[in-house]
Motif scaffolding. Structure first.
Motif, PDB file in Angstrom:
ATOM      1  N   SER A  90       0.822  -1.206   0.000  1.00  0.00           N
ATOM      2  CA  SER A  90       0.000   0.000   0.000  1.00  0.00           C
ATOM      3  C   SER A  90       0.861   1.263   0.000  1.00  0.00           C
ATOM      4  CB  SER A  90      -0.968   0.009   1.178  1.00  0.00           C
ATOM      5  OG  SER A  90      -0.266  -0.073   2.400  1.00  0.00           O
ATOM      6  N   THR A  91       2.029   1.214   0.602  1.00  0.00           N
ATOM      7  CA  THR A  91       2.947   2.358   0.573  1.00  0.00           C
ATOM      8  C   THR A  91       3.431   2.604  -0.846  1.00  0.00           C
ATOM      9  OG1 THR A  91       3.648   1.907   2.845  1.00  0.00           O
ATOM     10  CG2 THR A  91       5.114   3.293   1.503  1.00  0.00           C
ATOM     11  N   TRP A  92       3.788   1.526  -1.556  1.00  0.00           N
ATOM     12  CA  TRP A  92       4.194   1.653  -2.962  1.00  0.00           C
ATOM     13  C   TRP A  92       3.050   2.229  -3.791  1.00  0.00           C
ATOM     14  CZ3 TRP A  92       8.590   0.145  -5.872  1.00  0.00           C
ATOM     15  CH2 TRP A  92       9.649  -0.391  -5.121  1.00  0.00           C
ATOM     16  N   ILE A  93       1.849   1.726  -3.584  1.00  0.00           N
ATOM     17  CA  ILE A  93       0.689   2.189  -4.351  1.00  0.00           C
ATOM     18  C   ILE A  93       0.492   3.688  -4.140  1.00  0.00           C
ATOM     19  CG2 ILE A  93      -1.830   2.030  -4.544  1.00  0.00           C
ATOM     20  CD1 ILE A  93      -1.473  -1.021  -3.887  1.00  0.00           C
ATOM     21  N   ASN A  94       0.539   4.121  -2.897  1.00  0.00           N
ATOM     22  CA  ASN A  94       0.342   5.546  -2.598  1.00  0.00           C
ATOM     23  C   ASN A  94       1.470   6.404  -3.167  1.00  0.00           C
ATOM     24  OD1 ASN A  94      -2.053   5.032  -1.232  1.00  0.00           O
ATOM     25  ND2 ASN A  94      -1.017   4.797   0.726  1.00  0.00           N
ATOM     26  N   LYS A  95       2.697   5.951  -3.051  1.00  0.00           N
ATOM     27  CA  LYS A  95       3.845   6.733  -3.527  1.00  0.00           C
ATOM     28  C   LYS A  95       3.851   6.835  -5.051  1.00  0.00           C
ATOM     29  CE  LYS A  95       8.139   8.432  -3.110  1.00  0.00           C
ATOM     30  NZ  LYS A  95       8.729   9.271  -2.115  1.00  0.00           N
ATOM     31  N   MET A  96       3.484   5.752  -5.726  1.00  0.00           N
ATOM     32  CA  MET A  96       3.603   5.680  -7.176  1.00  0.00           C
ATOM     33  C   MET A  96       2.303   5.989  -7.895  1.00  0.00           C
ATOM     34  SD  MET A  96       6.793   4.987  -7.322  1.00  0.00           S
ATOM     35  CE  MET A  96       7.059   4.614  -9.042  1.00  0.00           C
ATOM     36  N   ASP A  97       1.302   6.495  -7.180  1.00  0.00           N
ATOM     37  CA  ASP A  97      -0.033   6.641  -7.758  1.00  0.00           C
ATOM     38  C   ASP A  97      -0.063   7.422  -9.068  1.00  0.00           C
ATOM     39  OD1 ASP A  97       0.284   9.208  -6.739  1.00  0.00           O
ATOM     40  OD2 ASP A  97      -1.673   9.264  -5.775  1.00  0.00           O
ATOM     41  N   GLY A  98       0.728   8.429  -9.218  1.00  0.00           N
ATOM     42  CA  GLY A  98       0.719   9.196 -10.459  1.00  0.00           C
ATOM     43  C   GLY A  98       1.401   8.497 -11.619  1.00  0.00           C
ATOM     44  N   PHE A 125      -4.913  -9.907  -2.245  1.00  0.00           N
ATOM     45  CA  PHE A 125      -5.186  -9.289  -3.543  1.00  0.00           C
ATOM     46  C   PHE A 125      -6.510  -8.536  -3.565  1.00  0.00           C
ATOM     47  CE2 PHE A 125      -2.006 -12.375  -4.868  1.00  0.00           C
ATOM     48  CZ  PHE A 125      -1.194 -11.557  -5.630  1.00  0.00           C
ATOM     49  N   ILE A 126      -7.449  -8.931  -2.742  1.00  0.00           N
ATOM     50  CA  ILE A 126      -8.744  -8.254  -2.725  1.00  0.00           C
ATOM     51  C   ILE A 126      -8.542  -6.801  -2.298  1.00  0.00           C
ATOM     52  CG2 ILE A 126     -11.027  -8.188  -1.649  1.00  0.00           C
ATOM     53  CD1 ILE A 126     -10.792 -11.304  -1.458  1.00  0.00           C
ATOM     54  N   ASP A 127      -7.884  -6.584  -1.173  1.00  0.00           N
ATOM     55  CA  ASP A 127      -7.632  -5.226  -0.678  1.00  0.00           C
ATOM     56  C   ASP A 127      -6.737  -4.450  -1.637  1.00  0.00           C
ATOM     57  OD1 ASP A 127      -7.647  -3.120   1.384  1.00  0.00           O
ATOM     58  OD2 ASP A 127      -5.531  -3.670   1.626  1.00  0.00           O
ATOM     59  N   LEU A 128      -5.642  -5.054  -2.088  1.00  0.00           N
ATOM     60  CA  LEU A 128      -4.693  -4.344  -2.955  1.00  0.00           C
ATOM     61  C   LEU A 128      -5.303  -3.978  -4.301  1.00  0.00           C
ATOM     62  CD1 LEU A 128      -1.397  -6.293  -2.200  1.00  0.00           C
ATOM     63  CD2 LEU A 128      -2.021  -3.973  -1.474  1.00  0.00           C
ATOM     64  N   THR A 129      -6.075  -4.862  -4.877  1.00  0.00           N
ATOM     65  CA  THR A 129      -6.694  -4.576  -6.173  1.00  0.00           C
ATOM     66  C   THR A 129      -7.691  -3.425  -6.050  1.00  0.00           C
ATOM     67  OG1 THR A 129      -6.371  -6.859  -6.870  1.00  0.00           O
ATOM     68  CG2 THR A 129      -7.948  -5.565  -8.120  1.00  0.00           C
ATOM     69  N   ILE A 135      -7.022   4.254  -7.563  1.00  0.00           N
ATOM     70  CA  ILE A 135      -6.011   5.180  -8.086  1.00  0.00           C
ATOM     71  C   ILE A 135      -6.103   5.289  -9.599  1.00  0.00           C
ATOM     72  CG2 ILE A 135      -3.519   5.434  -8.449  1.00  0.00           C
ATOM     73  CD1 ILE A 135      -3.175   4.495  -5.543  1.00  0.00           C
ATOM     74  N   ASN A 136      -6.247   4.151 -10.260  1.00  0.00           N
ATOM     75  CA  ASN A 136      -6.282   4.149 -11.729  1.00  0.00           C
ATOM     76  C   ASN A 136      -7.085   2.948 -12.191  1.00  0.00           C
ATOM     77  OD1 ASN A 136      -5.842   4.032 -14.479  1.00  0.00           O
ATOM     78  ND2 ASN A 136      -3.649   4.364 -14.353  1.00  0.00           N
ATOM     79  N   ASN A 137      -8.280   3.188 -12.673  1.00  0.00           N
ATOM     80  CA  ASN A 137      -9.153   2.098 -13.117  1.00  0.00           C
ATOM     81  C   ASN A 137      -8.771   1.570 -14.503  1.00  0.00           C
ATOM     82  OD1 ASN A 137     -11.244   0.354 -12.414  1.00  0.00           O
ATOM     83  ND2 ASN A 137     -12.727   1.518 -13.600  1.00  0.00           N
ATOM     84  N   ASP A 138      -7.806   2.216 -15.161  1.00  0.00           N
ATOM     85  CA  ASP A 138      -7.374   1.770 -16.489  1.00  0.00           C
ATOM     86  C   ASP A 138      -6.052   1.022 -16.469  1.00  0.00           C
ATOM     87  OD1 ASP A 138      -9.581   2.769 -17.878  1.00  0.00           O
ATOM     88  OD2 ASP A 138      -8.713   4.782 -17.923  1.00  0.00           O
TER      89      ASP A 138
END
Length: 170
Positions: A90-98, A125-129, A135-138
């Motif tokens: 989740s830290t990676w997801i938040n940091k790399m969101d853009g 995977f449920i939470d992470l997905t 962040i990005n549905n595409d």
């Protein structure tokens, strides 16, 4: 570009355990110069840098951020993060969101990168997905397992949990 690819994934080749003090900074500088040149030569291709052995999200973030190229993005390999990083996914997801553009999906036990079928290891995977889709549905996804049985089990897991709607499949 010569292969008419629209997206290509690369590891950075960074090995954080070298013990050389200046190594990280030199690699970042060389990576920025390299990817800027590759980006300029391949404007119609999304170039995704994939995490592998990086201990945190800062290394790849610094490269992509300093490249300042719209076609340089991030490929998030969740199992690599779980096994090799000191940060939570989740830290990676938040940091790399853009920069998030592509995701590699395989499960693991948290110790080795085993390319297990989804739902067979310790990754939620449920939470992470759900976090990724907010962040990005595409985003594009690849199930990165070996063998037809693991692939089918992973697809069934995704379908059963309503995680990824397939737009295009190969």
């Amino acid at each position: 570009s010569d292969l008419d690819c629209t997206k290509i994934i690369f590891h950075t080749g960074y090995i954080p355990i070298t013990g050389i003090k200046e190594y990280r900074e030199k690699v970042i500088e060389k990576q920025i110069n390299f990817w800027q040149d590759i980006s300029d030569e391949n404007k119609g291709v999304i170039i995704c840098l994939e995490n592998m052995f990086e201990k945190d999200s800062n290394f790849i973030h610094e490269i992509i951020d300093n490249c300042k190229k719209d076609n340089i993005k991030f490929c998030f390999d969740i199992a690599h993060c779980v096994v090799f990083s000191n940060e939570e996914p989740s830290t990676w997801i938040n940091k790399m969101d853009g920069y998030l553009n592509h995701v590699h999906l395989s499960d693991c036990n948290g110790i080795h990168d085993e390319h297990m079928a989804l739902g067979s290891g310790n990754i939620d995977f449920i939470d992470l997905t759900h976090k990724l889709q907010k962040i990005n549905n595409d985003l594009t996804y690849v199930i990165e397992v070996s063998g037809e049985e693991k692939a089918r089990k992973s697809i069934n897991y995704l379908n059963k949990n309503g995680l990824v709607q397939r737009k295009n499949t190969i």
